[in-house]
Scaffold this motif. Sequence first.
Motif, short mmCIF file in Angstrom:
data_model
loop_
_atom_site.label_atom_id
_atom_site.label_comp_id
_atom_site.label_asym_id
_atom_site.label_seq_id
_atom_site.Cartn_x
_atom_site.Cartn_y
_atom_site.Cartn_z
N TRP A 229 39.06 30.62 38.83
CA TRP A 229 40.54 31.37 39.01
C TRP A 229 40.67 31.55 40.08
O TRP A 229 42.39 32.04 40.94
N LYS A 230 40.19 30.78 41.07
CA LYS A 230 41.32 30.87 42.19
C LYS A 230 42.12 29.11 42.30
O LYS A 230 42.70 29.38 43.34
N LYS B 179 44.60 32.54 34.83
CA LYS B 179 43.05 33.10 36.25
C LYS B 179 43.02 34.25 35.30
O LYS B 179 41.40 34.19 35.93
N GLN B 180 43.84 34.55 34.82
CA GLN B 180 43.02 36.31 34.36
C GLN B 180 42.19 35.56 33.77
O GLN B 180 41.48 36.71 33.11
N LYS C 27 39.32 34.79 34.38
CA LYS C 27 38.41 35.32 34.99
C LYS C 27 37.14 36.59 34.03
O LYS C 27 36.35 37.25 34.29
N GLU D 143 34.76 34.00 33.28
CA GLU D 143 33.35 33.70 34.69
C GLU D 143 32.09 35.08 34.09
O GLU D 143 30.96 35.20 33.89
N ARG D 144 33.12 36.49 34.13
CA ARG D 144 32.27 38.33 33.74
C ARG D 144 31.35 37.69 32.66
O ARG D 144 29.82 38.14 33.00
N LYS E 294 28.88 39.62 43.19
CA LYS E 294 29.76 39.95 41.81
C LYS E 294 29.12 40.76 41.09
O LYS E 294 29.41 41.89 40.24
#
Length: 387
Positions: free
Chosen positions: A130-131, A140-141, A144, A147-148, A171
């Motif tokens: 996302w970076k 990117k959202q 994120k 990933e979570r 995180k």
Amino acid sequence: MKNIIIIGSRGYKFEYGGWETFVTNLIDNYKEADTRFYVPELSFDKTKKDRVENDVRIHPIYVKPQGNATMLTFAIKAVLFYKKMIKNEKMKNVVMYILGCRVGPLFLFIHKSLERLGVKIMINPDGLEWKREKWNYLIKQYFKISERTMIKSSLVVVNDSLAIKEYVDNKYKKYHVDTTYISYGAYLKDVKDTKKTKEFFKEKDIKENNYYLFVGRFVPENNIEYIIKEFMKTNIDKDLVIVSNVTENSFYNSLIEKTNFLDDKRIKFVGGVYDDSILRYIRKYATAYIHGHSAGGTNPSLLEALSITDVNILYDVSYNREVGLDNVLYFNKNDDSLKDVIYKVENFDKEEKEKYGILAKKRINEAYTWDIVAFKYKELFERVLDK
């Protein structure tokens, strides 16, 4: 029999990039009779059939070309394909290892059904997708969330960088995820001059020991623009050879506009090089390798450079420091000037260059050979299947 399914690369023996290199070298160096590997293969051909190669079960997964969405669709279809196969064939001792966090929200619905089938789920989040500058805000959202979701749904999270492991541990502390660190690998082997290398150097108009080298994907976070600008500030009589999968897209056009590199004959884009013997030769005879990668974990291109190129100049971020330690030179576009580092290298004598080469190869031999990587994965797969 351990059944290991690896999803996320384009395939086994597939010449492309980091994940493909990882999958091929992990399997080729694993060498255990009690382990069977399964690898999906990205295919744009509906007629392609399943096959076995070097005892690896390869399953072509048909996907229509969809630009950036192609690999997302491929990963999702691969997970669903193997879920069905595991159920129908009543497979036991299965580890599903997913490379990258593309599948994401699908795992909210599917990971429980995989667990009911006895599947042990591992993921490798790679870098922080996302970076990456190439993605727009919405993508990117998505990454994120992805990933979570995937980290939360996994039994073990494998990190190829200690810095990424620290990020995941901090995180996602509340999920109590089992995290571990296993890097990529590299080979220490001889580089030979061949007819192919001679033809390549002649075609691209480059000469041994007379160029600086960049190898990497054609994306903004690899700092290609900055590297070109800094190199163009020098007055050295050497080339900057850029090995990259260049496409004449908006990024390429912006590079022309911002750097005017077309006016400097020393800047030479030579395209992607997927012949290992040619690429290794290019690396060996570079004055120095410039590693501009600023996102992600341990980068395969960096390990390959340390295993071959004497002098290596790295963008100064934690992922690169972790690998290079004091065996390389560093630059930072916010503080130090790459131009000054290049001039420093130009003033090295033969002994100074050789010193850096010895240190770099020692670093690879001690921590990053494929034998080391394969052994660590053997231990990990056994531990995961015992959970």
